[in-house]
Design an enzyme around this catalytic site. Structure first.
Site, PDB file in Angstrom:
ATOM      1  NE  ARG A 103      14.943  -9.878   6.923  1.00 54.67           N
ATOM      2  CZ  ARG A 103      15.100  -8.605   7.332  1.00 54.67           C
ATOM      3  NH1 ARG A 103      14.224  -7.672   7.020  1.00 54.67           N
ATOM      4  NH2 ARG A 103      16.145  -8.269   8.053  1.00 54.67           N
ATOM      5  CE  LYS A 138      -0.340   6.645 -10.190  1.00 55.21           C
ATOM      6  NZ  LYS A 138       0.418   7.659 -10.949  1.00 55.21           N
ATOM      7  CE  LYS A 170      -7.575   9.323 -12.685  1.00 53.83           C
ATOM      8  NZ  LYS A 170      -6.346   8.546 -12.526  1.00 53.83           N
ATOM      9  CD  GLU A 200      -6.702  13.577 -14.935  1.00 51.59           C
ATOM     10  OE1 GLU A 200      -6.713  12.570 -14.203  1.00 51.59           O
ATOM     11  OE2 GLU A 200      -6.300  13.544 -16.126  1.00 51.59           O
ATOM     12  CG  ASP A 222      -2.837  14.986 -14.298  1.00 47.89           C
ATOM     13  OD1 ASP A 222      -2.212  14.611 -13.288  1.00 47.89           O
ATOM     14  OD2 ASP A 222      -2.793  14.377 -15.386  1.00 47.89           O
TER      15      ASP A 222
END
Lengths: 285, 285, 285, 285, 285, 285
Positions: A103, A138, A170, A200, A222
């Protein structure tokens, strides 16, 4: 596949932790009750769908770390494409170890191949354009080295590996210093020579300001429409790298790529992983 | 939500590891270059879609562990449903810490809420039936405590937490001892009194053998059609728990539930997570 | 022996920690000062009293982890009975490593064999009854996997491996919800299908309430006299498992077993361990 | 009590590991199912037999580490004697945390107080003689700092904390260099100025050789009869410290002490611990 | 000071490990024997030479981690210059904790301030030139985050934080692919957009080849004489960053800086640290 | 070399941590981009100056831990003197692993050999006197086992390995109890028999008090002039060990040694390390 290799030193602690959480305090009650310690077996690790394999060596380490007596032979390299049902590796050794580590091995292989397969799908969607597919930060907590490696195996590239790996300015950062000009001046004064700088922008007006000021290596466009992005690319005119970002998926990536951007980053590649279907075919000797 | 709570002792090492991998060796180059150490800020953690929240306390620990000076107030409990854009928590404190821990916090919250939301969707699909939705051991390596907690937050239940948490007899185990009867006899003789026993069957014939032998608490009906499952449930007649398993997704779960099974296990809940959309709205003070 | 095996992955961190605490910062001052690095030796690990051996492989890992050049041959399996002075294993290799790891190895072997020997004594005392001897969670901090394994090696069984391994309702839990009926209803509604439920009762009256309510797999008869236990077993009439508990020692276990209970749990097996006498007979080559 | 204090830095990792092994992957199923998160409780930690308390602060850390909201007040210091049933500490706070950490806390307190109580018993048996009671390196794997601290709490002393903490020459070491004279010469030439040297002798003849050679701080009289020990003490005549060792228990220690030795070391104090009886009296608020 | 801050999350494990190695298994024998647990004290952390302070917060964490009851007030920020004897911080609290943590704290502060002071000396030597002083990866094993932070505190900059932080092509790398042109082509094709590329050249001829090929951000001039470097800078003509490297010390750095290079990297800053003289002035209350 | 060996168990965690900090999250970008995985290479580890080698086995472990396929042959033992350019070891195996682990290996070897070389220089300076050179606890945080081993390799001795390794009474300790007599009485009453006692004196008057009181094994003469030390040695008259301490460097050690002290401790050996010049000569096969 291109990009850096993954060292056992880096992935073994992750595999070991996964085995420990599955063994718990008393190990595999079912297997140890039903299978004798000296029973030998063979098994095939098989892909059951079409896609890109990643993490085969990582996954196979689960067997080896549980019991060095399990012999593993891999038939495919990370990053290769498999079509339909394909045997990826052959195992032979103590039946208990193969059943117990199954597993953990499949969880690793399924997740990493899932990421590679999604990446490859996005890469294919961009073919014929100049756009390179890259991932973001992420990633699943604690699994960044695996997730970003799987993206490379799928033919994509990585963005920053972490917060110390390049500057990405940003709007919240700009707000803190009062303006883009001050921000860029401060970056120029204080940043190391091996550090690239990206900023950005959300609008073409912001882009124009950045272009006028200079001092960055790349500009992140963005959440723009493909049309606005195309105009942005035109205004940049090759002076900086252009990166598209913001909610892009393998379904929408082709349209974005057509805008002419150099890079497209997709959080989707690592934050919304669909498991790649792998299994173990088992046979006692 | 029902089921056991998650202790800081259990999740803090995971959050700490996630922060360490994002900080790398040199920390947040962008923020520390642009934002002064004494700048204060406020931020809202917001959900940007409809679903179930899970992991809010876990995610907020990222801010606290990075800098105890960040004050956190949560407005919602894990397991609650949010509709549209909802503020989940309020942060105030040093701007640097909020900006630096943002990604780690959102990665945790997005993954865990994604699991809870998918679970809740499956639970809703089973409403009106007796079926309880449960997860499997197909969790992200090293994140089982978070993944299984998120399933509970979504209204689902857990299956085995690991290999030492109950007996689950599969065909590979039976093959090792030569037959179901021998397997069950051995289990009966050697298994602790706090351990439940479940056995996997692929066909109605196998089910009949198990029913005749007895000695198990539950039977796992693997990869059967809803019709076959319904017949299986009829044959079991309430003597054992019945569990459906095998490639079930939130899309197909309703049909399975209609068969009358007691439990439906979905690897999909944790092995193919779609990120739940959360973000940080930031404001300097 | 029955029950799950112990994996090197589980015990090696414990052995390594024990070696580290004995080596300290500067290692074995005596041996390294007096014995040359290339001196070879042989040694016998010997039992010096009658009992059950447990942890031989675990203990021998101390030599291997300190120096892979030490060859180890074991002559006996965990769980076997030894009578009088018996050679358990043969070592050969660098004299330094054998001398340096000796104490750690004997500490492990002495403790684990002590637990196995006490368990075996209790098991023998219950022969001819239906009672199975099990341990509790009263183990040495951090050593539960070793302690519970040693109980299995002695012929006993394990109870819960931890707090997440089954439900055990005690009076303090019942007090929190206001009554046994509410407690059992809540358990029924919220507990996973792989989780067994046991409830502690102190009196026959409490037992009658539990029997009337149903919904549990086992009943723990706490601190009752053998006579009361016999009456309790009669009232249960085989509908539930019955477990005796409360200050039972190998000296008193036979009387308890005669009451007809299914299980007898003894904290004594792991919280009051008497070392089993083992030694190393050493010879230079 | 005399001797060095125990720092939280040293014992907290042990307590944390013990909590982790008891919580497992899913925490306290019983308590979290039956007791609401906001239920408050009080509890008394009570001794239920006569002896010496050790590890109270260590044990209470289990509650604090699980939930800082648990307030702890201790009424007794480590090393103090308690007679009969005595309240050692008072707890108040979340009922869940108190119930969940109870077993870990009592396991620590029971073991450490068991060691202190046995030590105190040996110390009392030596009263009126010059003999000081000390422990050995025969401690539970990974728990040496706790075990040796508990010996100090019981009024005993420590021997070497590990292999790098002084020289102790045994016959196997002497055999490696060919003779006591060579061994002592080598020690003298190579040993640091902060390192004490002790040598084991089995016979009076060996003792005479050591006395003639000099160069040691202490002599360990191994497995001698009390009469032989008395003669050994006479021959040493105060020039060196004399230490008795070898299978001594609290029952036999008085006879050994009467021989006039300076020190008596008992492996028994830490390798054959009898749990000290402690319990938690619990009350909801 | 410029550059990224150091988080407690990053330095606390290092401080904790240093305390653990100094406490050993039995803690501070001297202090705990001689100083009562309730004795209070005050102490000044003082610099005893002229230089730059670095690691004050890191060093003071030793007191706090050993005993939170020690109150610490710092009078100076990392990176500030101190002249002669200056009080850096004031401590008050339990005398034992102050005495026990003293050495660990001073070891940290002495090393980090030593690095900062050497860096500042090199920075001063470069004043009036365009050269920025940077460190290398020649740091003490496991202490890179502290060493590189101390360089920043001294006014220097960092080079790569590790092997994954930019491309630095050396001759051994070029040899593997057969030529500079192939190497640069491969780098261009396979390297992420956030990764800067630097190449080492040993001669002006190699430099000319690199300048002709392009595709790098910086060129490392290795072990050249100041004259050759000046010629190299002239040939580069501002198209790339120029970095001088190779056995440069604070004594030779001025001559190198005069060549007009943009950056000078000194392994010396971190591989040959001279301790900065700090001490603790102690007073009982 | 004399003194205790260093076990892989002790140094491997340090080497592993150093590799991890250099690999970061993505490994060696340069090497993995430019060198193919199956390229083989050979390399020589060479000393480039005259001195003492220490840590060769420790440093070579970096290659082995990164990739077991790297074969290592060492030509010299720790503690040996090398003159000019000498080949210390030969490596052969995968080119990637050799290039990637190079810096970590050289950092270890350079630091440890730097310590050994400085120690040997001090030892040579003391030749013809009775003085033995020893180090202090002023080691790099977390690296004490390596630093103290390197001192032994250089022919020096160790002082206390940590706070639990002997008693060293300083003026701050004496102040806490009110006087030397009380301090020594308390030490005598409470200290274990394997613990040596040393006391620091700053003046001859303090020395006289200590000599009158007795009860210590050694006296540390702190920051005295060589003349005062000579007088101190005369007063001690061989009854105790005498140790000189306080700001001594290899340049001043000879004058101190001439005073006739038994021991000279130099913090300088480990707190102000100059890197020993080592390099890797690389050749593809």
């Amino acid at each position: 596949m291109t990009g850096a290799a993954l060292h056992a030193l880096q992935y073994e602690p992750i595999v070991r932790r996964a085995l420990e959480e599955d063994l718990g305090r008393a190990g595999d009650l079912t297997t140890d009750t039903l299978v004798d310690a000296d029973t030998q077996a063979e098994a095939q690790v098989v892909a059951r769908e079409t896609g890109r394999v990643a993490g085969l060596e990582v996954a196979m380490a689960a067997f080896r770390l549980l019991d060095p007596a399990v012999a593993v032979e891999c038939f495919i390299a990370d990053g290769e494409r498999v079509v339909g049902a394909v045997t990826l590796a052959h195992l032979s050794g103590p039946a208990r170890a193969i059943l117990t580590a199954e597993r953990v091995a499949l969880n690793l292989l399924g997740r990493m191949s899932g990421i590679a397969t999604a990446t490859a799908r996005a890469v294919v969607a961009c073919q014929g354009t100049r756009a390179k597919v890259v991932c973001t930060r992420k990633t699943a907590p604690g699994l960044r080295v695996l997730d970003e490696y799987a993206v490379r195996a799928g033919g994509g590239g990585n963005h920053r590996f972490g917060l110390d790996d390049g500057i990405l300015i940003k709007d919240n950062h700009i707000a803190a210093v009062g303006g883009v000009d001050t921000a860029l001046a401060r970056i120029k004064a204080r940043t190391g020579h091996m550090v690239k700088v990206e900023i950005e922008v959300d609008t073409l007006e912001q882009l124009d300001v950045v272009l006028a000021l200079g001092g960055v290596d790349a500009v992140l466009l963005d959440n723009m429409s493909p049309e606005t992005m195309a105009e942005a690319v035109r205004r940049v005119g090759g002076r900086l790298l252009t990166e598209a970002s913001g909610g892009i998926t393998p379904d929408t990536v082709a349209a974005v790529a057509a805008s002419g951007v150099d890079l497209i980053s997709l959080g989707w590649l690592t934050h919304s992983v669909r498991n790649f279907d792998v299994a173990l075919d088992f046979r006692y000797r």
